[in-house]
Design a protein around this motif. Structure first.
Motif, PDB file in Angstrom:
ATOM      1  N   THR A   1      -4.946   3.478  10.555  1.00  0.00           N
ATOM      2  CA  THR A   1      -5.210   3.341   9.121  1.00  0.00           C
ATOM      3  C   THR A   1      -4.016   3.816   8.297  1.00  0.00           C
ATOM      4  OG1 THR A   1      -7.571   3.720   9.539  1.00  0.00           O
ATOM      5  CG2 THR A   1      -6.808   3.938   7.270  1.00  0.00           C
ATOM      6  N   VAL A   2      -3.468   4.969   8.657  1.00  0.00           N
ATOM      7  CA  VAL A   2      -2.317   5.514   7.919  1.00  0.00           C
ATOM      8  C   VAL A   2      -1.098   4.605   8.068  1.00  0.00           C
ATOM      9  CG1 VAL A   2      -0.657   7.424   7.838  1.00  0.00           C
ATOM     10  CG2 VAL A   2      -3.109   7.905   7.980  1.00  0.00           C
ATOM     11  N   LEU A   3      -0.860   4.091   9.266  1.00  0.00           N
ATOM     12  CA  LEU A   3       0.283   3.196   9.478  1.00  0.00           C
ATOM     13  C   LEU A   3       0.142   1.921   8.657  1.00  0.00           C
ATOM     14  CD1 LEU A   3       0.869   3.573  13.335  1.00  0.00           C
ATOM     15  CD2 LEU A   3       2.297   4.474  11.471  1.00  0.00           C
ATOM     16  N   LEU A   4      -1.075   1.375   8.587  1.00  0.00           N
ATOM     17  CA  LEU A   4      -1.310   0.191   7.758  1.00  0.00           C
ATOM     18  C   LEU A   4      -1.068   0.501   6.287  1.00  0.00           C
ATOM     19  CD1 LEU A   4      -4.521  -1.272   9.452  1.00  0.00           C
ATOM     20  CD2 LEU A   4      -2.228  -2.275   9.464  1.00  0.00           C
ATOM     21  N   ARG A   5      -1.515   1.683   5.862  1.00  0.00           N
ATOM     22  CA  ARG A   5      -1.283   2.088   4.471  1.00  0.00           C
ATOM     23  C   ARG A   5       0.213   2.200   4.184  1.00  0.00           C
ATOM     24  NH1 ARG A   5      -3.468   7.222   1.000  1.00  0.00           N
ATOM     25  NH2 ARG A   5      -1.644   7.418  -0.345  1.00  0.00           N
ATOM     26  N   LEU A   6       0.955   2.865   5.062  1.00  0.00           N
ATOM     27  CA  LEU A   6       2.391   3.048   4.846  1.00  0.00           C
ATOM     28  C   LEU A   6       3.122   1.713   4.849  1.00  0.00           C
ATOM     29  CD1 LEU A   6       3.043   6.226   7.047  1.00  0.00           C
ATOM     30  CD2 LEU A   6       2.757   6.096   4.568  1.00  0.00           C
ATOM     31  N   TYR A   7       2.719   0.806   5.740  1.00  0.00           N
ATOM     32  CA  TYR A   7       3.337  -0.511   5.771  1.00  0.00           C
ATOM     33  C   TYR A   7       3.111  -1.234   4.448  1.00  0.00           C
ATOM     34  CZ  TYR A   7       4.233  -5.368   7.016  1.00  0.00           C
ATOM     35  OH  TYR A   7       4.706  -6.667   7.033  1.00  0.00           O
ATOM     36  N   THR A   8       1.888  -1.138   3.943  1.00  0.00           N
ATOM     37  CA  THR A   8       1.565  -1.792   2.670  1.00  0.00           C
ATOM     38  C   THR A   8       2.368  -1.199   1.526  1.00  0.00           C
ATOM     39  OG1 THR A   8      -0.690  -2.237   3.442  1.00  0.00           O
ATOM     40  CG2 THR A   8      -0.307  -2.347   1.072  1.00  0.00           C
ATOM     41  N   ARG A   9       2.400   0.148   1.464  1.00  0.00           N
ATOM     42  CA  ARG A   9       3.051   0.804   0.329  1.00  0.00           C
ATOM     43  C   ARG A   9       4.574   0.681   0.367  1.00  0.00           C
ATOM     44  NH1 ARG A   9      -0.398   4.272  -2.484  1.00  0.00           N
ATOM     45  NH2 ARG A   9       1.348   4.387  -3.940  1.00  0.00           N
TER      46      ARG A   9
END
Length: 212
Positions: free
Chosen positions: A26-34
């Motif tokens: 979840t955190v990796l997906l968030r960082l990729y998005t941001r």
């Protein structure tokens, strides 16, 4: 100590590893998005990254504890194994409380970005102050739970230790209160938004899922 002979310890590792893995994805997906899609990273993204690192550290500490007998009856543990598991437990408390504080702070900073009204920002900063104070207390309270520090795992005498059960239950109560405060904080703002009722309900539902 073989984990094959310690099913409760194995269970602790399996459960913590599974949820840590879900959180990491979840955190990796968030960082990729941001960082790569919207290109609008903020301080809260760095804080949640640090929280994730602490969470991984917590899982490692749980693994060490299980390796040295966590999940077994205390009568079955050798004194040396007991010291090892208590030392890992001491370290796990520190990274656990750091992870909590960083996660809560990241959420509050995200709130400030989404809801820029003056009253809401004041409420956010007030809650942030409580969270920061709570985190400082829990981290340093865990580090210096015993004096000398090593008495936490050596149980040597003479030493002075705080009432750990009282401290843990107090910390848990404050943790729950701040959780509810963070969940409830955006609800009044959402209710005042000029949106259709279904849209408001959907937004509240999203925040409620985050609270869960």
């Amino acid at each position: 100590m073989l984990l094959d002979d310690n099913p409760r310890g194995r269970q602790a590792i399996d459960v913590s590893s599974a949820f840590t893995g879900i959180a990491l994805i979840t955190v990796l997906l968030r960082l990729y998005t941001r960082f790569f899609l919207v290109r609008c990273a903020g301080v809260e993204d760095y804080m949640v990254t640090l929280a994730m690192i602490c969470s991984i550290g917590l899982t490692i500490c749980i693994g060490i504890q299980a390796e040295y007998g966590m999940g077994r009856h205390i009568a079955e543990l050798k004194p040396q194994d007991m010291r090892h598991t208590l030392k890992a437990f001491w370290a796990s408390l520190i990274v656990y409380y750091l992870s909590l504080g960083l996660t809560k702070s990241s959420i509050l900073l995200q709130y400030r970005r989404v809801f820029p009204t003056k009253k809401f920002r004041i409420a956010c900063w007030a809650t942030m102050g409580v969270v920061i104070a709570y985190t400082i207390w829990t981290v340093f309270g865990s580090i210096f739970a015993c004096l000398p520090i090593r008495a936490f795992w050596t149980k040597e005498q003479p030493s002075k230790c705080i009432n750990q059960f009282a401290m843990w239950f107090t910390n848990a109560a404050i943790n729950i209160v701040t959780d509810f405060a963070i969940i409830i904080l955006p609800m009044p703002v959402i209710r005042r938004l000029n949106l259709a009722r279904r849209q408001k309900q959907a937004l509240i539902g999203i925040f409620a899922v985050g609270g869960l």
